[in-house]
Motif scaffolding. Structure first.
Motif, mmCIF file in Angstrom:
data_model
loop_
_atom_site.group_PDB
_atom_site.id
_atom_site.type_symbol
_atom_site.label_atom_id
_atom_site.label_comp_id
_atom_site.label_asym_id
_atom_site.label_seq_id
_atom_site.Cartn_x
_atom_site.Cartn_y
_atom_site.Cartn_z
ATOM 1 N N THR A 117 0.828 -1.203 0.000
ATOM 2 C CA THR A 117 0.000 0.000 0.000
ATOM 3 C C THR A 117 0.864 1.254 0.000
ATOM 4 O O THR A 117 1.659 1.451 0.926
ATOM 5 C CB THR A 117 -0.924 0.028 1.231
ATOM 6 N N PRO A 118 0.746 2.117 -1.017
ATOM 7 C CA PRO A 118 1.539 3.351 -1.031
ATOM 8 C C PRO A 118 0.917 4.415 -0.135
ATOM 9 O O PRO A 118 -0.303 4.480 0.030
ATOM 10 C CB PRO A 118 1.513 3.777 -2.494
ATOM 11 N N VAL A 119 1.764 5.246 0.459
ATOM 12 C CA VAL A 119 1.299 6.409 1.215
ATOM 13 C C VAL A 119 1.556 7.635 0.343
ATOM 14 O O VAL A 119 2.705 8.020 0.118
ATOM 15 C CB VAL A 119 2.038 6.523 2.560
ATOM 16 N N ILE A 120 0.493 8.233 -0.163
ATOM 17 C CA ILE A 120 0.602 9.337 -1.118
ATOM 18 C C ILE A 120 0.168 10.612 -0.405
ATOM 19 O O ILE A 120 -0.996 11.031 -0.479
ATOM 20 C CB ILE A 120 -0.241 9.060 -2.379
ATOM 21 N N TRP A 121 1.105 11.196 0.316
ATOM 22 C CA TRP A 121 0.824 12.364 1.140
ATOM 23 C C TRP A 121 1.754 13.509 0.779
ATOM 24 O O TRP A 121 2.909 13.305 0.412
ATOM 25 C CB TRP A 121 1.025 12.048 2.626
#
Length: 283
Positions: free
Chosen positions: A112-116
């Motif tokens: 799961t990528p964290v796109i922040w």
């Protein structure tokens, strides 16, 4: 389980916390930094925290690499989840002396990528520091992503000027050029530098026991001399170090008198001395 809150808006400089809270119960803080990726910073942070815990110090390990959290795997905690008690996050225990928090504990799966953006990262870092049930700690070790951007800046400004930077480099000049900026980063913010560690320094042969210099050597020590900060030693490449990380067996907890293990212990010794000095200063 509640997810860390996502702060919205433009990122702003974070001021050191001035109100009593969880940070008041942490006697010393060591922030592991590197201006260069791929130098083994997380391995150094994990073994420092494990070594302090094995020496009897109440220790916390905070992984703030939001986009690539590797501490759960290195510590053998992959698949673990934190719990919450009201608004407070309960960290995962590695042993009775070491508590761990990582963004990896909040992801549904490792892919799961964290796109922040920056403001969101600053918000979750503040939450990890102020809304975690760390309890009374002798030392908090913080593993930062490479560079001198949002994450290390947020951590240093929240922890205040008592937090010391532990800077990790590899011996090559291409790494030294970037890592030199990490020393400048600490000085710009007014934080002390605990020392420089030269990781990946030669190859320790498991058959003959000799350390062979497969890259250039001594860059970390020269940088420490140039910057006037302590040099904490060279950690050679050992196949067992990589295997331990992949298998979730923290290297320092399972190895004996190999060159890498002895070098890691010197780093732990410096961390323990810093924690003792901070405790004495509070007395």
């Amino acid at each position: 389980m509640n997810q860390p809150s996502q702060t919205k808006g433009s990122p702003e400089p974070l001021k050191p916390l001035e109100i009593p809270g969880p940070l008041e119960r942490i006697k010393s803080k060591i922030v592991v930094l590197s201006g260069k990726g791929g130098v083994g910073k997380s391995t150094v942070a994990a073994n420092l925290a494990a070594g302090l815990a094995l020496e009897g110090l109440k220790t916390g390990l905070l992984d703030i690499d939001v986009h690539g959290p590797s501490i759960p795997r290195i510590m053998g905690l992959a698949g673990a989840n934190t719990t919450t008690a009201g608004d407070v996050i309960v960290p995962v225990e590695w042993n009775w002396n070491l508590k761990v928090v990582s963004m990896g504990f909040f992801l549904p799966d490792p892919g799961t990528p964290v796109i922040w953006r920056g403001a969101m990262k600053g918000g979750v870092i503040q939450q990890f520091l102020t809304q975690v049930a760390w309890g009374d700690l002798d030392c908090l070790v913080v593993d930062c992503p490479p560079g001198t951007g949002d994450e290390p800046l947020s951590v240093m400004q929240l922890l205040g000027r008592e937090a010391a930077g532990l800077i990790v480099t590899s011996p090559q000049d291409v790494a030294i050029d970037d890592v030199r900026r990490s020393v400048g980063f600490c000085r710009e913010l007014g934080n002390p530098v605990l020392g420089i560690v030269e990781n990946l320094s030669g190859f320790s042969c498991p058959d003959c026991g000799a350390v062979h210099q497969i890259f250039s050597s001594g860059g970390g020590e020269r940088l420490a001399q140039e910057c006037g900060v302590p040099f904490l030693g060279r950690i050679p490449i050992e196949p067992a170090v990589g295997r331990a990380a992949d298998q979730g067996e923290t290297f320092l907890a399972v190895k004996g008198q190999t060159p890498a293990a002895m070098a890691f212990r010197e780093v732990v010794r410096a961390g323990a001395a810093f924690a003792a000095a901070q405790l004495a200063a509070r007395a």
